[in-house]
Design a protein around this motif. Structure first.
Motif, PDB file in Angstrom:
ATOM      1  N   LEU A  87     105.090  15.834 118.852  1.00 17.82           N
ATOM      2  CA  LEU A  87     106.310  16.648 118.310  1.00 17.82           C
ATOM      3  C   LEU A  87     106.430  17.310 117.161  1.00 17.82           C
ATOM      4  O   LEU A  87     106.700  18.516 116.791  1.00 17.82           O
ATOM      5  CB  LEU A  87     107.612  15.986 118.772  1.00 17.82           C
ATOM      6  CG  LEU A  87     108.814  16.671 118.983  1.00 17.82           C
ATOM      7  CD1 LEU A  87     108.606  17.848 120.381  1.00 17.82           C
ATOM      8  CD2 LEU A  87     110.014  15.897 119.623  1.00 17.82           C
ATOM      9  N   ASN A  88     106.073  16.140 116.084  1.00 12.15           N
ATOM     10  CA  ASN A  88     106.260  16.557 114.611  1.00 12.15           C
ATOM     11  C   ASN A  88     105.407  17.626 114.472  1.00 12.15           C
ATOM     12  O   ASN A  88     105.921  18.866 114.062  1.00 12.15           O
ATOM     13  CB  ASN A  88     106.291  15.522 113.709  1.00 12.15           C
ATOM     14  CG  ASN A  88     107.378  14.675 113.515  1.00 12.15           C
ATOM     15  OD1 ASN A  88     108.498  14.994 114.076  1.00 12.15           O
ATOM     16  ND2 ASN A  88     107.408  13.444 113.083  1.00 12.15           N
ATOM     17  N   GLN A  89     104.107  17.650 114.850  1.00  9.70           N
ATOM     18  CA  GLN A  89     103.053  18.680 114.537  1.00  9.70           C
ATOM     19  C   GLN A  89     103.288  19.802 114.991  1.00  9.70           C
ATOM     20  O   GLN A  89     102.879  20.905 114.750  1.00  9.70           O
ATOM     21  CB  GLN A  89     101.735  17.874 114.682  1.00  9.70           C
ATOM     22  CG  GLN A  89     101.331  16.599 113.880  1.00  9.70           C
ATOM     23  CD  GLN A  89     101.089  16.951 112.287  1.00  9.70           C
ATOM     24  OE1 GLN A  89     101.228  18.119 111.774  1.00  9.70           O
ATOM     25  NE2 GLN A  89     101.096  15.998 111.520  1.00  9.70           N
ATOM     26  N   HIS A  90     103.833  19.709 116.541  1.00  6.53           N
ATOM     27  CA  HIS A  90     104.077  20.847 117.342  1.00  6.53           C
ATOM     28  C   HIS A  90     105.095  21.673 116.494  1.00  6.53           C
ATOM     29  O   HIS A  90     104.959  23.032 116.497  1.00  6.53           O
ATOM     30  CB  HIS A  90     104.669  20.661 118.628  1.00  6.53           C
ATOM     31  CG  HIS A  90     105.027  21.536 119.404  1.00  6.53           C
ATOM     32  ND1 HIS A  90     104.220  22.263 119.983  1.00  6.53           N
ATOM     33  CD2 HIS A  90     106.230  22.065 119.856  1.00  6.53           C
ATOM     34  CE1 HIS A  90     104.847  23.444 120.733  1.00  6.53           C
ATOM     35  NE2 HIS A  90     106.238  23.009 120.805  1.00  6.53           N
ATOM     36  N   HIS A  91     106.145  21.168 116.010  1.00  3.85           N
ATOM     37  CA  HIS A  91     107.107  22.013 115.234  1.00  3.85           C
ATOM     38  C   HIS A  91     106.640  22.549 113.755  1.00  3.85           C
ATOM     39  O   HIS A  91     106.779  23.589 113.686  1.00  3.85           O
ATOM     40  CB  HIS A  91     108.167  21.055 114.873  1.00  3.85           C
ATOM     41  CG  HIS A  91     109.271  20.713 115.852  1.00  3.85           C
ATOM     42  ND1 HIS A  91     109.704  21.680 117.081  1.00  3.85           N
ATOM     43  CD2 HIS A  91     109.899  19.534 116.406  1.00  3.85           C
ATOM     44  CE1 HIS A  91     110.258  21.035 117.838  1.00  3.85           C
ATOM     45  NE2 HIS A  91     110.206  19.958 117.426  1.00  3.85           N
ATOM     46  N   GLU A  92     105.799  21.731 113.477  1.00  8.44           N
ATOM     47  CA  GLU A  92     105.015  22.043 112.217  1.00  8.44           C
ATOM     48  C   GLU A  92     103.999  23.335 112.291  1.00  8.44           C
ATOM     49  O   GLU A  92     104.187  24.455 111.566  1.00  8.44           O
ATOM     50  CB  GLU A  92     104.139  20.958 111.359  1.00  8.44           C
ATOM     51  CG  GLU A  92     103.541  21.428 110.257  1.00  8.44           C
ATOM     52  CD  GLU A  92     104.386  20.864 108.982  1.00  8.44           C
ATOM     53  OE1 GLU A  92     104.099  20.910 107.955  1.00  8.44           O
ATOM     54  OE2 GLU A  92     105.689  20.484 109.059  1.00  8.44           O
ATOM     55  N   TYR A  93     103.515  23.255 113.275  1.00  6.32           N
ATOM     56  CA  TYR A  93     102.458  24.307 113.851  1.00  6.32           C
ATOM     57  C   TYR A  93     103.251  25.652 114.055  1.00  6.32           C
ATOM     58  O   TYR A  93     102.914  26.795 113.707  1.00  6.32           O
ATOM     59  CB  TYR A  93     101.665  23.921 115.057  1.00  6.32           C
ATOM     60  CG  TYR A  93     100.928  25.079 115.734  1.00  6.32           C
ATOM     61  CD1 TYR A  93      99.986  25.546 115.083  1.00  6.32           C
ATOM     62  CD2 TYR A  93     101.339  25.366 116.953  1.00  6.32           C
ATOM     63  CE1 TYR A  93      99.466  26.831 115.764  1.00  6.32           C
ATOM     64  CE2 TYR A  93     100.753  26.732 117.481  1.00  6.32           C
ATOM     65  CZ  TYR A  93      99.608  27.252 117.035  1.00  6.32           C
ATOM     66  OH  TYR A  93      99.138  28.263 117.302  1.00  6.32           O
ATOM     67  N   LYS A  94     104.514  25.555 114.689  1.00  2.76           N
ATOM     68  CA  LYS A  94     105.238  26.688 115.130  1.00  2.76           C
ATOM     69  C   LYS A  94     105.752  27.369 113.897  1.00  2.76           C
ATOM     70  O   LYS A  94     105.771  28.598 113.712  1.00  2.76           O
ATOM     71  CB  LYS A  94     106.352  25.930 116.292  1.00  2.76           C
ATOM     72  CG  LYS A  94     105.769  26.208 117.573  1.00  2.76           C
ATOM     73  CD  LYS A  94     106.876  25.664 118.588  1.00  2.76           C
ATOM     74  CE  LYS A  94     107.727  26.988 118.894  1.00  2.76           C
ATOM     75  NZ  LYS A  94     108.625  26.658 120.135  1.00  2.76           N
ATOM     76  N   LYS A  95     106.137  26.579 112.956  1.00  2.30           N
ATOM     77  CA  LYS A  95     106.631  27.117 111.787  1.00  2.30           C
ATOM     78  C   LYS A  95     105.447  27.714 110.769  1.00  2.30           C
ATOM     79  O   LYS A  95     105.805  28.913 110.592  1.00  2.30           O
ATOM     80  CB  LYS A  95     107.179  26.004 110.766  1.00  2.30           C
ATOM     81  CG  LYS A  95     108.475  26.193 109.806  1.00  2.30           C
ATOM     82  CD  LYS A  95     108.970  24.973 109.234  1.00  2.30           C
ATOM     83  CE  LYS A  95     108.217  24.416 108.106  1.00  2.30           C
ATOM     84  NZ  LYS A  95     108.340  23.031 107.575  1.00  2.30           N
ATOM     85  N   LEU A  96     104.300  27.182 110.866  1.00  3.90           N
ATOM     86  CA  LEU A  96     103.130  27.992 109.967  1.00  3.90           C
ATOM     87  C   LEU A  96     102.908  29.229 110.838  1.00  3.90           C
ATOM     88  O   LEU A  96     102.504  29.928 110.077  1.00  3.90           O
ATOM     89  CB  LEU A  96     102.283  26.796 109.869  1.00  3.90           C
ATOM     90  CG  LEU A  96     102.316  25.848 108.816  1.00  3.90           C
ATOM     91  CD1 LEU A  96     101.206  24.865 108.988  1.00  3.90           C
ATOM     92  CD2 LEU A  96     102.216  26.536 107.322  1.00  3.90           C
ATOM     93  N   TYR A  97     102.770  29.146 112.111  1.00  6.48           N
ATOM     94  CA  TYR A  97     102.428  30.236 112.846  1.00  6.48           C
ATOM     95  C   TYR A  97     103.386  31.409 112.733  1.00  6.48           C
ATOM     96  O   TYR A  97     102.898  32.428 112.374  1.00  6.48           O
ATOM     97  CB  TYR A  97     102.250  29.623 114.207  1.00  6.48           C
ATOM     98  CG  TYR A  97     102.040  30.905 115.409  1.00  6.48           C
ATOM     99  CD1 TYR A  97     100.601  31.077 115.676  1.00  6.48           C
ATOM    100  CD2 TYR A  97     102.852  31.582 116.163  1.00  6.48           C
ATOM    101  CE1 TYR A  97     100.228  32.307 116.389  1.00  6.48           C
ATOM    102  CE2 TYR A  97     102.662  32.671 116.786  1.00  6.48           C
ATOM    103  CZ  TYR A  97     101.045  33.084 117.027  1.00  6.48           C
ATOM    104  OH  TYR A  97     101.103  34.022 117.912  1.00  6.48           O
TER     105      TYR A  97
END
Ligand SMILES: [Zn+2]
Length: 335
Positions: free
Chosen positions: A43-53
């Protein structure tokens, strides 16, 4: 049907998050909603990925919106180019981060790498355009000096006050891509010449160490033409196993997806010329990779599989291929 490897393929790693954290370590958390197809992140990396994307999309859109870059002697156009270069670099840095952290184990890696290379190439062209413009504005008195400002690379660390107000990075004379011959304006006892010689010697030593582990990579020598030849610089005739190992090296560069390194690889026609212009740290990384490869890591199989796949594809130049170390590689994912 040839298809690039979906990684990782063993079931014990399926439930573990596929991302790397900011420091480059494996994320140990479990995949968020693993039952849903395509989920590979916690979940954490999913949010991080969306933010960077979202960030890189916004930067890239802002970069694309700047189109007025051709009006000669127009200071606004010059400013536009500088802004566009800045946005392009920010987008590249974000895209590189996304690729490195979230796509290193994905079959979608290649399309991302292709996009990164395209953007990097555009930013390089814009920098070249800006440099020529500045050289023209300075006039022949300044641009014709030994600094060689009308040559291809902006190779000197620019100390002018204007340079400090921009984000551009000028290549150091110690950059391995700058040959010693370009240092002709320095006296032979200048310390920079001694440092350059030292670095060049060390690069050769490290490249030699790499060749001692993976002789197949050495494409600098002439093939043996006859049985009488005893020159130690000659090498045995190339066979298919050497060719496959060279593809493994290309796979590693694509996997690593460092845009600067890859862009150089697209321009180098031989592995040796690429290595001789590489930073020592990078060559040491190749050594580390091939040492692990020789021992057989869990990912050895898919590097080998992708190498065979690229070798068999024998891609012809097209809009979906990129020339890496003198050979066309398909950069779109196989259906
Ligand atoms: Zn994670």
């Amino acid at each position: 049907m040839l298809a690039y490897t979906q990684r990782p393929s063993n079931s014990s790693t399926v439930l573990r998050c596929c991302a790397f954290d900011k420091k480059g370590s494996d994320c140990e958390a479990r995949v968020f909603q693993p039952e849903r197809s395509g989920h590979t992140l916690c979940l954490n990396q999913h949010h991080e990925y969306k933010k960077l994307y979202k960030s890189y999309k916004l930067k890239h859109e802002a970069y694309d919106r700047i189109t007025q870059i051709n009006a000669d002697a127009d200071t606004d156009a010059k400013k536009n180019i500088e802004t566009k270069i800045g946005l392009g670099k920010e987008a590249l840095s974000l895209r590189n981060q996304v690729n490195r952290r979230f796509f290193s184990t994905s079959q979608d890696n290649r399309s991302h790498v292709h996009e990164i290379l395209r953007l990097q190439s555009e930013v390089d062209d814009l920098e070249e355009k800006l440099r020529k413009w500045e050289a023209n504005c300075k006039g022949p008195a300044e641009s014709g000096t030994a600094r060689g400002t009308s040559n291809q690379e902006p190779e000197l660390v620019n100390e002018s006050p204007q340079a400090k107000t921009t984000d551009r990075v000028w290549k150091s004379l110690l950059d391995p891509t700058i040959p010693k011959s370009r240092l002709g304006s320095f006296p032979s006892d200048n310390p920079i010449i001694a440092i350059k010689d030292f670095l060049t010697r060390n690069t050769k030593l490290v490249v030699r160490e790499l060749y001692s582990i993976v002789p197949s990579l050495n494409d600098s020598l002439s093939p043996i033409l006859d049985e009488e030849a005893s020159n130690i610089d000659m090498k045995p005739e190339l066979d298919i196993r050497d060719i496959i190992i060279r593809f493994v090296f290309r796979e590693f560069l694509i996997y690593k997806a460092d845009s600067r390194e890859l862009l150089r690889a697209t321009r180098a026609q031989t592995i040796d010329s690429f290595l001789q212009e590489s930073f020592i740290d990078d060559i040491e990384e190749y050594i580390k990779f091939f040492k692990a490869f020789v021992k057989g890591r869990f990912d050895t199989f898919w590097f080998l599989r992708d190498a065979v796949c690229d070798f068999l594809l024998d891609s012809q130049p097209s809009s979906t291929t990129t020339c890496i170390l003198g050979v066309e590689i398909a950069m779109e994912n196989a259906p």
